[in-house]
Scaffold this motif. Structure first.
Motif, PDB file in Angstrom:
ATOM      1  N   PHE A  97       0.820  -1.207   0.000  1.00 12.86           N
ATOM      2  CA  PHE A  97       0.000   0.000   0.000  1.00 12.86           C
ATOM      3  C   PHE A  97       0.854   1.258   0.000  1.00 12.86           C
ATOM      4  CE2 PHE A  97      -3.448  -2.820   1.698  1.00 12.86           C
ATOM      5  CZ  PHE A  97      -4.301  -2.636   0.622  1.00 12.86           C
ATOM      6  N   ASN A 102      -3.653  -0.701  -4.558  1.00 12.63           N
ATOM      7  CA  ASN A 102      -5.017  -0.439  -4.105  1.00 12.63           C
ATOM      8  C   ASN A 102      -5.685  -1.625  -3.433  1.00 12.63           C
ATOM      9  OD1 ASN A 102      -4.536   1.191  -6.833  1.00 12.63           O
ATOM     10  ND2 ASN A 102      -5.887   2.394  -5.526  1.00 12.63           N
ATOM     11  N   ASP A 103      -5.233  -2.839  -3.753  1.00 14.75           N
ATOM     12  CA  ASP A 103      -5.881  -4.016  -3.186  1.00 14.75           C
ATOM     13  C   ASP A 103      -4.929  -5.201  -3.290  1.00 14.75           C
ATOM     14  OD1 ASP A 103      -7.805  -5.567  -1.997  1.00 14.75           O
ATOM     15  OD2 ASP A 103      -9.275  -5.404  -3.612  1.00 14.75           O
ATOM     16  N   ARG A 117     -13.188  -8.200  -7.593  1.00 13.36           N
ATOM     17  CA  ARG A 117     -12.250  -7.157  -7.167  1.00 13.36           C
ATOM     18  C   ARG A 117     -11.833  -6.265  -8.336  1.00 13.36           C
ATOM     19  NH1 ARG A 117      -9.740  -7.851  -2.045  1.00 13.36           N
ATOM     20  NH2 ARG A 117     -10.497  -9.708  -0.965  1.00 13.36           N
ATOM     21  N   ARG A 161      -6.122   5.417  -2.079  1.00 11.90           N
ATOM     22  CA  ARG A 161      -6.830   4.731  -1.003  1.00 11.90           C
ATOM     23  C   ARG A 161      -6.872   5.579   0.267  1.00 11.90           C
ATOM     24  NH1 ARG A 161      -8.282  -0.537  -0.791  1.00 11.90           N
ATOM     25  NH2 ARG A 161      -8.762  -0.082  -2.952  1.00 11.90           N
ATOM     26  N   LEU A 183     -15.241  -0.495   4.897  1.00 13.21           N
ATOM     27  CA  LEU A 183     -14.609  -1.463   3.996  1.00 13.21           C
ATOM     28  C   LEU A 183     -15.470  -1.737   2.768  1.00 13.21           C
ATOM     29  CD1 LEU A 183     -13.201  -3.967   6.624  1.00 13.21           C
ATOM     30  CD2 LEU A 183     -11.843  -2.651   4.992  1.00 13.21           C
ATOM     31  N   TRP A 187     -13.271  -0.690  -0.144  1.00 10.42           N
ATOM     32  CA  TRP A 187     -12.618  -1.895  -0.669  1.00 10.42           C
ATOM     33  C   TRP A 187     -13.570  -2.778  -1.482  1.00 10.42           C
ATOM     34  CZ3 TRP A 187     -10.152   0.562   3.178  1.00 10.42           C
ATOM     35  CH2 TRP A 187      -8.759   0.491   3.231  1.00 10.42           C
ATOM     36  N   ASP A 190     -15.820  -6.622   3.192  1.00 11.41           N
ATOM     37  CA  ASP A 190     -15.338  -6.404   4.558  1.00 11.41           C
ATOM     38  C   ASP A 190     -14.614  -7.628   5.108  1.00 11.41           C
ATOM     39  OD1 ASP A 190     -17.529  -8.013   4.757  1.00 11.41           O
ATOM     40  OD2 ASP A 190     -18.558  -6.847   6.309  1.00 11.41           O
ATOM     41  N   ASN A 194      -8.897  -7.409   4.331  1.00 18.24           N
ATOM     42  CA  ASN A 194      -9.057  -5.987   4.052  1.00 18.24           C
ATOM     43  C   ASN A 194      -9.105  -5.165   5.332  1.00 18.24           C
ATOM     44  OD1 ASN A 194      -9.021  -6.232   1.280  1.00 18.24           O
ATOM     45  ND2 ASN A 194     -11.235  -6.457   1.104  1.00 18.24           N
ATOM     46  N   SER A 197      -5.744  -4.177   6.122  1.00 16.87           N
ATOM     47  CA  SER A 197      -5.332  -3.084   5.244  1.00 16.87           C
ATOM     48  C   SER A 197      -5.898  -1.751   5.735  1.00 16.87           C
ATOM     49  CB  SER A 197      -5.808  -3.349   3.815  1.00 16.87           C
ATOM     50  OG  SER A 197      -5.293  -4.564   3.330  1.00 16.87           O
ATOM     51  N   LEU A 198      -7.157  -1.756   6.150  1.00 14.06           N
ATOM     52  CA  LEU A 198      -7.778  -0.540   6.669  1.00 14.06           C
ATOM     53  C   LEU A 198      -7.003  -0.016   7.868  1.00 14.06           C
ATOM     54  CD1 LEU A 198     -10.024   1.571   6.993  1.00 14.06           C
ATOM     55  CD2 LEU A 198     -11.371  -0.174   8.187  1.00 14.06           C
TER      56      LEU A 198
END
Length: 229
Positions: A97, A102-103, A117, A161, A183, A187, A190, A194, A197-198
């Protein structure tokens, strides 16, 4: 699942058999797919094909996925990037990140999850939200569209992000925001992966907002967050 129109995907994967399977699957679902087999080929392909989404492996010869994305961001290219990785340690997520990804999608993965995704990332890149969102956070000015955070004339540019997370919190300033809702908005799902990541992005935003103690992103254990300003 119905076909997807006019979403172009650059797939960067050094395992040729896997690349063929993924390209065929995405093509069958209506995506336009360009394939590159290492980071250098991927960088050239972004310039040629101008894809809506980049899906890239991390560990590759000649140029790895992290370096590919770092070059793209340094060039000012904000194409959404989905990392495919067998690595799931927190430091790998943070590095991805921070590089500008982004993911993440962990190998092995279900093909339908990959498609969901990619569609979510493509949807954000085509977002036509017309409203210019400007927020005042204590001494900060945040321009969500331009992704800029300004304090006393000093401008910082947020990652895509980071800006999405902060914009969502700003729209709900003073309210309790559940992690699940945030999320799903940013994203697209949830999942626990992820959620990790949050947490990384909230930590980074706290660091960016640290020069004004009146602005605070408060963690509500087991619930989510609240932006106070």
């Amino acid at each position: 699942m119905g076909n997807v129109e006019k979403i172009s995907v650059l797939l960067v994967e050094d395992e040729h058999m896997l690349a063929e399977i993924l390209a065929d699957t995405l093509g069958d679902r209506g995506f336009e797919v360009t394939v590159a087999y290492d980071g250098r080929e991927g960088l050239d392909a972004v310039h040629r094909a101008r894809p809506d989404v980049v899906v890239t492996d991390i560990m590759m010869p000649r140029m790895d996925g992290y370096t590919l994305v770092r070059h793209l961001r340094e060039e000012g290219c904000d194409v959404p990037v989905l990392f495919l990785t067998a690595r799931s340690e927190t430091e790998d997520v943070v590095r991805g990140f921070e590089t500008g990804g982004n993911d993440f999608l962990r190998k092995p993965f279900a093909l339908d999850e990959l498609i969901v995704r990619v569609k979510a990332l493509a949807g954000r890149s085509h977002d036509s939200r017309p409203v210019q969102e400007l927020f005042t956070l204590g001494r900060y000015e945040f321009d969500a569209e331009r992704r800029t955070l300004t304090l006393d004339g000093r401008v910082s540019v947020l990652s895509g992000r980071e800006a999405e997370v902060l914009a969502y919190l700003c729209r709900h300033a003073g309210e309790t925001v559940s992690s699940s809702a945030l999320l799903r908005e940013v994203w697209g799902d949830d999942s626990f992966f992820n959620l990790r990541s949050l947490n990384v992005f909230v930590s980074r935003l706290r660091h960016r907002l640290a020069d004004d103690p009146s602005v605070e992103i408060v963690s509500l254990r087991g619930v989510g967050y609240k932006l106070r300003c």
